[in-house]
Scaffold this motif. Structure first.
Motif, PDB file in Angstrom:
ATOM      1  N   LEU A 219     -39.987 -13.892   7.385  1.00 55.40           N
ATOM      2  CA  LEU A 219     -40.657 -13.443   6.811  1.00 55.40           C
ATOM      3  C   LEU A 219     -41.655 -11.752   7.725  1.00 55.40           C
ATOM      4  O   LEU A 219     -41.677 -10.820   7.041  1.00 55.40           O
ATOM      5  CB  LEU A 219     -41.607 -14.310   6.142  1.00 55.40           C
ATOM      6  N   THR A 220     -41.986 -12.405   8.679  1.00 59.52           N
ATOM      7  CA  THR A 220     -42.756 -11.526   9.314  1.00 59.52           C
ATOM      8  C   THR A 220     -42.358 -10.152  10.310  1.00 59.52           C
ATOM      9  O   THR A 220     -42.636  -9.702  10.527  1.00 59.52           O
ATOM     10  CB  THR A 220     -43.187 -12.236  10.647  1.00 59.52           C
ATOM     11  N   GLU A 221     -40.447 -11.016  10.187  1.00 66.41           N
ATOM     12  CA  GLU A 221     -39.773  -9.488  10.791  1.00 66.41           C
ATOM     13  C   GLU A 221     -39.157  -8.906  10.025  1.00 66.41           C
ATOM     14  O   GLU A 221     -38.546  -7.812   9.953  1.00 66.41           O
ATOM     15  CB  GLU A 221     -38.047 -10.748  11.951  1.00 66.41           C
ATOM     16  N   ALA A 222     -39.320  -9.000   8.714  1.00 67.81           N
ATOM     17  CA  ALA A 222     -38.989  -7.998   7.585  1.00 67.81           C
ATOM     18  C   ALA A 222     -40.042  -7.200   6.950  1.00 67.81           C
ATOM     19  O   ALA A 222     -40.535  -7.559   7.326  1.00 67.81           O
ATOM     20  CB  ALA A 222     -38.829  -8.849   6.222  1.00 67.81           C
ATOM     21  N   GLU A 223     -39.003  -6.170   7.360  1.00 68.53           N
ATOM     22  CA  GLU A 223     -39.728  -4.419   7.155  1.00 68.53           C
ATOM     23  C   GLU A 223     -40.288  -3.784   5.424  1.00 68.53           C
ATOM     24  O   GLU A 223     -39.398  -5.010   4.863  1.00 68.53           O
ATOM     25  CB  GLU A 223     -38.387  -3.436   7.309  1.00 68.53           C
ATOM     26  N   ASN A 224     -41.455  -3.653   5.473  1.00 69.29           N
ATOM     27  CA  ASN A 224     -41.920  -3.514   4.021  1.00 69.29           C
ATOM     28  C   ASN A 224     -41.608  -4.748   2.911  1.00 69.29           C
ATOM     29  O   ASN A 224     -41.723  -4.284   1.592  1.00 69.29           O
ATOM     30  CB  ASN A 224     -41.094  -2.770   3.762  1.00 69.29           C
ATOM     31  N   VAL A 225     -42.436  -6.010   3.664  1.00 70.75           N
ATOM     32  CA  VAL A 225     -42.523  -6.993   2.446  1.00 70.75           C
ATOM     33  C   VAL A 225     -44.420  -7.191   2.856  1.00 70.75           C
ATOM     34  O   VAL A 225     -45.159  -7.198   3.799  1.00 70.75           O
ATOM     35  CB  VAL A 225     -41.604  -7.809   3.381  1.00 70.75           C
TER      36      VAL A 225
ATOM     37  N   ALA B 260     -50.377 -20.143   5.537  1.00 73.97           N
ATOM     38  CA  ALA B 260     -51.056 -20.708   6.762  1.00 73.97           C
ATOM     39  C   ALA B 260     -50.565 -19.581   8.219  1.00 73.97           C
ATOM     40  O   ALA B 260     -51.814 -19.547   9.120  1.00 73.97           O
ATOM     41  CB  ALA B 260     -51.200 -22.669   7.043  1.00 73.97           C
ATOM     42  N   ASN B 261     -50.090 -18.765   8.478  1.00 69.83           N
ATOM     43  CA  ASN B 261     -49.430 -18.502   9.357  1.00 69.83           C
ATOM     44  C   ASN B 261     -49.954 -16.897   9.879  1.00 69.83           C
ATOM     45  O   ASN B 261     -48.922 -15.984  10.256  1.00 69.83           O
ATOM     46  CB  ASN B 261     -48.165 -18.828  10.002  1.00 69.83           C
ATOM     47  N   THR B 262     -50.143 -16.281   8.220  1.00 67.80           N
ATOM     48  CA  THR B 262     -49.684 -15.330   8.363  1.00 67.80           C
ATOM     49  C   THR B 262     -51.033 -14.794   7.606  1.00 67.80           C
ATOM     50  O   THR B 262     -52.205 -15.561   7.683  1.00 67.80           O
ATOM     51  CB  THR B 262     -48.715 -14.153   7.277  1.00 67.80           C
ATOM     52  N   ASP B 263     -50.886 -13.065   8.123  1.00 72.91           N
ATOM     53  CA  ASP B 263     -52.566 -12.116   7.321  1.00 72.91           C
ATOM     54  C   ASP B 263     -52.756 -12.173   6.414  1.00 72.91           C
ATOM     55  O   ASP B 263     -52.793 -11.987   5.128  1.00 72.91           O
ATOM     56  CB  ASP B 263     -53.944 -12.073   8.621  1.00 72.91           C
ATOM     57  N   ASP B 264     -51.593 -11.220   5.944  1.00 70.91           N
ATOM     58  CA  ASP B 264     -51.153 -10.128   5.203  1.00 70.91           C
ATOM     59  C   ASP B 264     -50.279 -10.506   4.250  1.00 70.91           C
ATOM     60  O   ASP B 264     -49.874  -9.604   3.320  1.00 70.91           O
ATOM     61  CB  ASP B 264     -51.330  -8.452   5.447  1.00 70.91           C
ATOM     62  N   PHE B 265     -49.635 -11.586   3.926  1.00 70.39           N
ATOM     63  CA  PHE B 265     -48.904 -12.231   2.520  1.00 70.39           C
ATOM     64  C   PHE B 265     -49.753 -12.423   2.148  1.00 70.39           C
ATOM     65  O   PHE B 265     -50.346 -13.507   2.454  1.00 70.39           O
ATOM     66  CB  PHE B 265     -47.676 -12.561   3.835  1.00 70.39           C
ATOM     67  N   THR B 266     -49.072 -11.932   0.822  1.00 71.79           N
ATOM     68  CA  THR B 266     -49.371 -13.054  -0.952  1.00 71.79           C
ATOM     69  C   THR B 266     -47.741 -13.316  -1.790  1.00 71.79           C
ATOM     70  O   THR B 266     -47.242 -13.243  -1.449  1.00 71.79           O
ATOM     71  CB  THR B 266     -50.229 -12.251  -1.312  1.00 71.79           C
ATOM     72  N   VAL B 267     -48.446 -14.656  -1.807  1.00 71.86           N
ATOM     73  CA  VAL B 267     -47.246 -15.016  -3.197  1.00 71.86           C
ATOM     74  C   VAL B 267     -46.830 -14.150  -4.178  1.00 71.86           C
ATOM     75  O   VAL B 267     -48.290 -14.210  -4.765  1.00 71.86           O
ATOM     76  CB  VAL B 267     -47.396 -16.908  -3.015  1.00 71.86           C
ATOM     77  N   ASP B 268     -46.177 -13.986  -4.499  1.00 74.52           N
ATOM     78  CA  ASP B 268     -45.958 -13.182  -5.617  1.00 74.52           C
ATOM     79  C   ASP B 268     -44.558 -14.071  -6.507  1.00 74.52           C
ATOM     80  O   ASP B 268     -43.466 -13.815  -6.004  1.00 74.52           O
ATOM     81  CB  ASP B 268     -45.436 -12.283  -5.511  1.00 74.52           C
ATOM     82  N   VAL B 269     -44.503 -15.055  -7.564  1.00 79.83           N
ATOM     83  CA  VAL B 269     -43.358 -15.505  -8.273  1.00 79.83           C
ATOM     84  C   VAL B 269     -42.356 -15.192  -9.289  1.00 79.83           C
ATOM     85  O   VAL B 269     -41.127 -15.357  -9.124  1.00 79.83           O
ATOM     86  CB  VAL B 269     -43.886 -17.118  -8.943  1.00 79.83           C
ATOM     87  N   HIS B 270     -43.172 -13.785  -9.459  1.00 78.26           N
ATOM     88  CA  HIS B 270     -42.278 -13.113 -10.346  1.00 78.26           C
ATOM     89  C   HIS B 270     -41.578 -11.652  -9.941  1.00 78.26           C
ATOM     90  O   HIS B 270     -40.412 -12.483  -9.962  1.00 78.26           O
ATOM     91  CB  HIS B 270     -43.153 -11.798 -11.304  1.00 78.26           C
ATOM     92  N   HIS B 271     -42.261 -11.166  -9.257  1.00 77.38           N
ATOM     93  CA  HIS B 271     -41.519 -10.053  -7.988  1.00 77.38           C
ATOM     94  C   HIS B 271     -41.982  -9.967  -7.362  1.00 77.38           C
ATOM     95  O   HIS B 271     -42.830  -8.759  -6.625  1.00 77.38           O
ATOM     96  CB  HIS B 271     -42.232  -9.072  -9.003  1.00 77.38           C
ATOM     97  N   PRO B 272     -41.058 -10.940  -6.250  1.00 80.06           N
ATOM     98  CA  PRO B 272     -41.969 -10.849  -4.840  1.00 80.06           C
ATOM     99  C   PRO B 272     -40.818 -10.140  -4.025  1.00 80.06           C
ATOM    100  O   PRO B 272     -40.043  -9.505  -4.632  1.00 80.06           O
ATOM    101  CB  PRO B 272     -41.331 -12.324  -4.429  1.00 80.06           C
TER     102      PRO B 272
ATOM    103  N   LEU C  81     -40.317 -10.288  -1.093  1.00 82.54           N
ATOM    104  CA  LEU C  81     -38.916 -10.524   0.046  1.00 82.54           C
ATOM    105  C   LEU C  81     -38.833 -12.697  -0.998  1.00 82.54           C
ATOM    106  O   LEU C  81     -39.984 -12.645  -0.884  1.00 82.54           O
ATOM    107  CB  LEU C  81     -39.170 -11.023   1.376  1.00 82.54           C
ATOM    108  N   GLU C  82     -37.683 -12.307  -1.320  1.00 82.30           N
ATOM    109  CA  GLU C  82     -37.689 -14.360  -1.860  1.00 82.30           C
ATOM    110  C   GLU C  82     -36.406 -14.775  -0.747  1.00 82.30           C
ATOM    111  O   GLU C  82     -35.423 -14.920   0.030  1.00 82.30           O
ATOM    112  CB  GLU C  82     -36.468 -14.428  -2.779  1.00 82.30           C
ATOM    113  N   VAL C  83     -37.030 -15.890  -0.003  1.00 83.69           N
ATOM    114  CA  VAL C  83     -37.142 -16.954   0.885  1.00 83.69           C
ATOM    115  C   VAL C  83     -36.165 -17.874   0.544  1.00 83.69           C
ATOM    116  O   VAL C  83     -36.849 -18.749  -0.487  1.00 83.69           O
ATOM    117  CB  VAL C  83     -38.202 -16.971   1.895  1.00 83.69           C
ATOM    118  N   SER C  84     -34.609 -18.113   0.065  1.00 85.64           N
ATOM    119  CA  SER C  84     -34.426 -19.263  -0.274  1.00 85.64           C
ATOM    120  C   SER C  84     -33.830 -20.061   0.649  1.00 85.64           C
ATOM    121  O   SER C  84     -32.976 -19.701   1.748  1.00 85.64           O
ATOM    122  CB  SER C  84     -33.386 -18.711  -1.246  1.00 85.64           C
TER     123      SER C  84
END
Ligand code: ATP
Ligand code: MG
Length: 400
Positions: free
Chosen positions: A96-102, A133-145, A147-150
Motif C-alpha cells: 500500500l505505502t509503495e503504490a503510486e497515486n493512491v 493505524a500504520n499510515t497517515d494519509d490513507f482512507t478507506v473507500d469501499v466503493h471507488h478505492p 487500490l483494492e488490496v485483495s
C-alpha cells in the motif's frame, strides 16, 4: 516490495465442468507460447486459476502480452506469502505505502483455507485496521478505492493482489478445433476471423487472388492481416489460390448477372476441398446479411448449396459500423482500407443478380467442366506460414 506472481483468472472456463481440464491445459500452453521471450517465468496451472511465477521478469510487459490471449478473464499482480496473519499484515502495508497515486483503499478477503484462524469478514477488519493505524494519509473507500488490496487465503499460501485488469475473455485458441477462414483484403473477414478465434478456434486462411488483375501488394495486405490474426493464436497458414484462369472462364462463359454467384460457389468448393485436405471441419466468412448483392438470402442459398460443411458467419447480424469498430480495436482497419484491388471487385459484373435462382446457376454450370479447373487450382496453391512478429507488441491497440 516486488510482486513475484501474476494471477490469471479463467472466467468463462469455470462453467465448463468436465471439459475444464482441456481448456486450462490449452490455455497454459498458449500462455507459455506467448511468453516464450520471458525465459525465467514459470506457469503453474491450478483448477480454478493460473499463476505466472515471475522470477524477476517484468510483470507489466507480461500482462500486456497476456491481454491478447483468449480464455483469460482478468489478471492481477500478486505477492505470495505464508499463511501468517502478521506476515500478511506487514506485506500488505508495504504494498500500500509503495503504490503510486493512491490515497484511498479497500481490503477484500477471500478465504478458501478453512484452517485460517479468521474468517474473511474478520480478516478484512483486522487488515484494514492495521493499514489505517500504520499510515497517515490513507482512507478507506469501499466503493471507488484507488487500490483494492485483495487477500486470497488459500491452503498452500496466501496471495495478496492489487491492480486487476481485464483480459480478452473468450476461450483459449485451440480448444475448439480448427476452421478455414476465407480471407479477403476487406474489413469484414479479418473481424470474422478474430471473433471465431475468440471462441477457441485455431484458424487457417484461404485467399483467392488473380494476378495480374490483382497485385502482389494486394496479396501482401492479406498476409499482413493474417499476421495480425496470428497474434491471437499461433501462426496462421495462408493458402493462396491462383484464381485468374477460372475467373476468366467464368467471365467468358457465364451470363453476366450470374457470374458473381458462380464465382462464389467456386470459392466455396475450393475452400471445402482445401479444408478436407487439411482435416479442417468448417469454413468461416465475413458475410453479413443484406450488405451487398452476394449477401441476400437468395444469394447465400445459391452459394451455400455447393458445400455441406458448416459455414460460420460471425458477422451475419452485425451492422457495418459495429464491424468497423471492432476492426479498429483490433488494429486491422488501417490495413483493410489500403487501396488495393480484390479479385472479386475486378471481375464483378455491373449488375449482379441479387436474387439468383439455384436451378439456373446449376444449369449454367452444367457442362462447363469446372472440375478440371478446380483440380488445376488445387495443384497450384501456395501455402504461406505467417507468424506474429515481436514489434507488433508495441503498436497493438487496446483490445477492450
Ligand atoms: P470483406 O470485407 O471480408 O471483403 P465484403 O463485405 O467485401 O467482405 P464480399 O466481397 O461479398 O463482402 O465477400 C464476402 C466474404 O467472402 C468475405 O467476407 C470473405 O470471407 C470471402 N471473400 C471475398 N473475397 C475473397 C477473396 N479474394 N479471398 C478469400 N475470401 C474472400
Ligand atoms: Mg471484400
Amino acid at each position: 516490495m516486488e510482486y513475484d506472481h501474476i494471477v490469471i483468472r479463467y472466467g468463462e472456463l469455470t462453467l465448463k465442468g468436465r471439459n475444464r481440464k482441456i481448456f486450462t491445459t490449452q490455455l497454459a500452453k498458449n500462455v507459455r507460447q506467448a511468453l516464450k521471450d520471458f525465459p525465467a517465468i514459470k506457469v503453474e496451472k491450478l483448477r480454478d486459476r493460473m499463476y505466472i511465477v515471475l522470477n524477476g521478469e517484468d510483470p507489466d510487459a507480461i500482462m500486456e502480452r497476456c491481454r491478447k490471449i483468449f480464455g483469460i478473464q482478468s489478471m492481477s499482480v500478486a505477492l505470495k506469502v505464508e499463511n501468517d496473519v502478521e506476515v500478511i499484515k506487514e506485506s500488505a502495508l508495504k504494498l500500500l505505502t509503495e503504490a503510486e497515486n493512491v490515497r484511498t483503499f479497500k481490503v477484500s478477503t477471500k478465504r478458501s483455507n478453512k484452517e485460517f484462524p479468521l474468517d474473511s469478514q474478520q480478516f478484512n477488519q483486522v487488515l484494514g485496521g492495521h493499514l489505517l493505524a500504520n499510515t497517515d494519509d490513507f482512507t478507506v473507500d469501499v466503493h471507488h478505492p484507488d487500490l483494492e488490496v485483495s487477500v486470497d487465503l488459500r491452503d498452500e499460501a496466501t496471495y495478496i493482489t492489487t491492480k486487476k485488469i481485464f483480459g480478452a475473455a473468450g476461450l483459449p485458441v485451440g480448444s475448439s478445433g480448427r476452421a478455414l477462414l476465407l480471407l479477403s483484403g476487406g474489413i469484414d473477414s479479418p473481424v470474422a476471423g478474430f471473433m471465431t478465434m475468440k471462441r477457441g478456434v485455431q484458424l487457417e486462411a484461404i485467399h483467392f487472388h488473380s494476378p495480374p488483375y490483382t497485385s502482389e501488394r494486394a496479396k501482401e495486405k492479406v498476409l499482413d492481416l493474417a499476421e495480425k490474426l496470428s497474434f491471437y493464436g499461433n501462426s496462421v497458414r495462408v493458402h493462396v489460390v491462383p484464381f485468374t484462369a477460372l475467373q476468366q472462364k467464368i467471365h467468358r462463359e457465364i451470363p453476366n448477372g450470374y457470374s458473381m454467384t458462380v464465382m462464389r460457389r467456386m470459392m466455396m468448393r475450393i475452400s471445402e476441398a482445401v479444408a478436407k485436405k487439411e482435416g479442417i471441419l468448417s469454413l468461416v466468412t465475413g458475410e453479413s446479411l443484406g450488405q451487398v448483392a452476394s449477401q441476400t438470402m437468395e444469394s447465400m442459398h445459391a452459394i451455400n448449396a455447393v458445400t455441406n460443411y458448416p459455414v460460420i458467419r460471425p458477422l451475419v447480424a452485425m451492422n457495418k459500423d459495429e464491424i468497423i469498430r471492432i476492426s479498429k480495436e483490433i488494429d486491422m482497419y488501417e490495413i483493410s482500407i489500403r487501396p488495393f484491388e480484390d479479385c472479386c471487385t475486378v471481375f464483378v459484373p455491373k449488375q449482379p443478380k441479387t436474387k439468383p435462382k439455384l436451378e439456373k446457376v446449376e444449369q449454367f454450370e452444367a457442362n462447363m467442366e469446372f472440375e478440371q479447373d478446380i483440380q488445376d487450382i488445387l495443384d497450384n496453391i501456395e501455402t504461406v506460414v505467417v507468424e506474429a512478429k515481436d514489434k507488433q507488441d508495441e503498436d497493438m491497440d487496446d483490445l477492450l
